[in-house]
Structures are given as structure tokens and as C-alpha cells.
Write an enzyme that holds these catalytic residues in place. Structure first.
Site, mmCIF file in Angstrom:
data_model
loop_
_atom_site.group_PDB
_atom_site.id
_atom_site.type_symbol
_atom_site.label_atom_id
_atom_site.label_comp_id
_atom_site.label_asym_id
_atom_site.label_seq_id
_atom_site.Cartn_x
_atom_site.Cartn_y
_atom_site.Cartn_z
ATOM 1 C CG ASN A 238 39.612 30.759 6.979
ATOM 2 O OD1 ASN A 238 40.249 29.716 6.907
ATOM 3 N ND2 ASN A 238 39.085 31.341 5.912
ATOM 4 C CE LYS A 239 41.433 25.886 5.395
ATOM 5 N NZ LYS A 239 41.147 27.134 4.664
ATOM 6 C CB VAL A 240 38.417 23.355 12.137
ATOM 7 C CG1 VAL A 240 37.905 22.717 13.411
ATOM 8 C CG2 VAL A 240 37.306 23.454 11.102
#
Ligand SMILES: Cc1ncc(COP(=O)(O)O)c(C=O)c1O
Length: 384
Positions: free
Chosen positions: A187-189
């Protein structure tokens, strides 16, 4: 009436090119750390403007190696914020050290409070870890000065902040301290599923991290495969913290789109801020200038009345089919930390009880975002 579709907290869509890059790595005949990993390291280092990037299996591994590189060992203390993912504190425990929790500044800035850090420095403090919460820069000027005065290493937990910048916009976050630890969790950038990286300008730190990620062996399997080395020595007690080729290929394929993804997030954050800052009972943290340098990883808001937070989350999910989250519960309130008696940490406790993370991802449509905004508005009037 049919139920409206679920609005997830986060969603990821890979392009065909990104999937093809992974397929190409899978077909290449070499799956573990190899040429694609080296390529990604070079590309990400260039993107950050830093001498070295060491790709790793997770952000947690990056924090562990960052602390070891700072010389953290048994009996030492590492100061970390109480509002962060638990890995920031756990990694100190992996080194045999004690995590000391500092309070955060407050609802308008849920980042580590330098004044509280200063109060917690002792003769045993070896490092301070600044978390760039939600992708917004921590108070790096104050923390750098403080760490310089006390001769302590400053580590950046930049898990939320790839491509975010310092407050003056001059440097990328994760390149300001001794090391920056990045996470590429789903779910990270910038994500690849599981993965991380350590960034540093320090040649010796990079060499240590490269060695420790692969059991302190003097040569890797890829070197031996290419006939560069027939055997190897083991010079210390390292780990298996290697990244593999499919993930590195995915990261390289996704890196060119990172700025556009952040721009899309930033535009959505601007719309949220515009719509929510006048909403009675809602606190919107950070200043507009800070949004301009943030990676806009998540959209945190805080409720003036903490008792409304959990009922509002329930109502958003059950009546409006909107997922939300809490970033984060305070570390000292977890069972694994409770006995250490690290509190009270009043601002962290306030943030932990009143924060609500709203859906945010580059592909979130404005109609869905408007549904979230309307639901927060209606939910609060209903509950209030
Ligand atoms: C602030 C923070 N630090 C560290 C980590 C650990 O990263 P990883 O999940 O890649 O081990 C995360 C990610 O979940 C995080 O959000």
C-alpha cells in the site's frame, strides 16, 4: 436499494508494462538478487539524489540495518516517535537496544516533537529515528541540530515518503540523515508487494548494509554465477534481507510513474482539505505548503471529539461502504510494549484516539471522493 460499491482505503492497479516487466524477470532464469536489483538501486539513488541505495526485502530490514550501521547495540537507546508503525521501535529491539518513545507534536502535526526528543536524550542514546508521518517531513532541521549537538545518529524512517522533500523543498527525504529507510510494501507510494531500501551518502554504511543483507558473505550467488568468484568468506553475522528480481523489475517499471502518482494523490489531498477544513469537529493536519513537498501517502484527519472516531468509522463502513483506518495506535499501548511503562505520552495518545485515515490512492475517482466527504459530513451530524 442496491448497496453502493465499496470504496477501499487503498487500491493498486498495475499497467500492462509493469506486469510485463515482472514476467520478463520471471522468464530470465535468474530470480534472486541480480542485475535488475542493481539497476533499480542505481535508478532510485539517482531519483533521490543520494550516493547509495541498497535494496532489501522490507522496510523493517532497512530500519534494522540502519540502526546497526549507526552502531546501535545491546544496552543502547534509540528514540522513536510513539505514533508510527511498530517496526520503527521493534528494529531497535532486534539490536538488543531499548526503544525510547518520544511524544508527537500534536493533532496539527503528528510527527515527532524535537523538544520531547531533547528531554529524552541520555548517555545511552545512540540514535534518533524521525518518521516522515503520512509522507510529510519531520522537523529535520531541529532534529539534525539536536543530534549534532549530542553526537547521536539521525535515521529517517522514510517508509511513507519516497520522493517527498524537505520543508524547503531542496532535498529528498531519506537523504538527510545518516540513512533513510524506505518500504515498498503493497500500500506504499512506490510498491512491489514486500520490499525496502536503505539510502545513504556514507560509503562505509552502504558497504556494511550490502554485506549484512546477505549473511556478510564476501561474494554473492550472482557473482559466483558470473564466474567472478569461486568461493567466499563470511566476515560477520548477517541476515537474508535480499530483494529478488521480479520485485526489482516491478519497482524499476513503476519508478517513472511515481511523480505522476504523487501529483494525483496531491490533487485529491487538496480536494479533501478544501472540503473538510471548514467541517465542524474535524481537524485537518499540516499546512498547505507542506502538502506541496509531501508524498501524500495517506489522508489523515483528526476528530475534535475522540469518542466519535470509532462510531464514525463503523458508520462509514456499515452505512456508506467506505473503508478507513487508524494511523497509528500508540506503540506504548500495545501489549508487547505496555509492560515497559513508556507512557504517558499525551499528544500521541490524543492522536491515537482521534485520528481517522480516509481513502486515498492515485486512481480514486472524484465521485467516490465526494461520497467520502459527504459521508463524513453526514456521519458527524448524525453522531454529534
Ligand atoms: C512508518 C513505517 N515504518 C516501517 C515500516 C516497515 O516497512 P515494511 O512493512 O516494508 O517492513 C512501515 C510499513 O509498513 C511503516 O509504515
Amino acid at each position: 436499494m442496491p448497496e453502493p460499491p465499496l470504496i477501499p482505503l487503498f487500491d493498486i492497479r498495475l499497467s500492462d508494462d509493469e506486469v510485463d516487466a515482472v514476467a520478463e524477470a520471471l522468464r530470465s532464469g535468474w530470480l534472486t538478487q541480480g542485475p535488475r536489483t542493481e539497476t533499480f538501486e542505481r535508478e532510485f539513488a539517482e531519483h533521490l539524489g543520494v550516493r547509495h541505495v541498497v535494496a532489501l526485502s522490507s522496510g523493517t530490514a532497512a530500519l534494522h540495518l540502519a540502526y546497526l550501521a549507526a552502531g546501535v547495540g545491546s544496552g543502547d537507546e534509540v528514540i522513536v516517535p510513539a505514533i508510527t508503525f511498530v517496526a520503527t521501535a521493534n528494529a531497535a529491539r532486534y539490536c538488543g537496544a531499548t526503544p525510547v518513545l518520544a511524544d508527537v507534536t500534536g493533532p496539527l502535526d503528528p510527527g515527532i516533537d524535537p523538544a520531547d526528543v531533547e528531554r529524552r536524550v541520555t548517555a545511552r542514546t545512540k540514535a534518533v529515528c524521525a518518521v516522515h508521518y503520512a509522507g510529510y517531513p519531520a522537523a529535520m532541521d531541529e532534529l539534525s541540530a539536536l543530534c549534532g549537538d549530542h553526537g547521536i545518529a539521525l535515521i529517517e524512517d522514510a517508509a511513507h515518503a519516497p520522493s517527498a522533500s524537505s520543508r524547503d523543498g531542496s532535498r529528498k527525504l531519506g537523504t538527510l540523515g545518516l540513512t533513510g529507510a524506505f518500504s515498498f510494501f503493497s500500500n506504499k507510494v512506490l510498491s512491489c508487494g514486500e520490499g525496502g531500501a536503505l539510502a545513504t551518502d556514507d560509503d562505509a554504511v552502504a558497504a556494511l548494509a550490502r554485506s549484512l543483507r546477505s549473511h556478510a558473505m564476501t561474494s554473492g550467488t550472482w557473482d559466483r554465477h558470473r564466474g567472478r568468484s569461486a568461493t567466499y568468506d563470511v566476515t560477520g553475522v548477517g541476515f537474508n534481507y535480499r530483494m529478488d528480481e521480479p520485485r526489482a523489475a516491478l519497482l524499476s517499471a513503476r519508478l517513472p510513474g511515481l511523480e505522476a502518482d504523487i501529483e494525483a494523490r496531491r490533487r485529491l489531498v487538496g480536494r479533501y482539505r478544501e472540503a473538510l477544513r471548514g467541517q465542524p469537529g474535524v481537524i485537518v493536519p499540516y499546512r498547505d505548503e507542506e502538502v506541496g513537498v509531501s508524498s501524500c501517502y495517506v489522508m489523515p484527519v483528526l476528530l475534535e471529539e475522540p469518542a466519535l472516531r470509532d462510531p464514525l468509522r463503523r458508520l462509514l463502513l456499515e452505512d456508506h461502504r467506505i473503508q478507513t483506518s487508524v494511523l497509528y495506535p500508540a506503540i506504548h499501548e500495545f501489549s508487547a510494549y505496555e509492560a515497559a511503562g513508556l507512557g504517558p505520552l499525551p499528544q500521541s495518545e490524543l492522536v491515537a484516539r482521534s485520528e481517522l485515515t480516509l481513502p486515498l490512492f492515485p486512481g480514486l475517482g472524484e465521485d467516490d471522493q465526494d461520497r467520502v466527504i459527504k459521508a463524513v459530513h453526514e456521519g458527524l451530524s448524525q453522531l454529534g
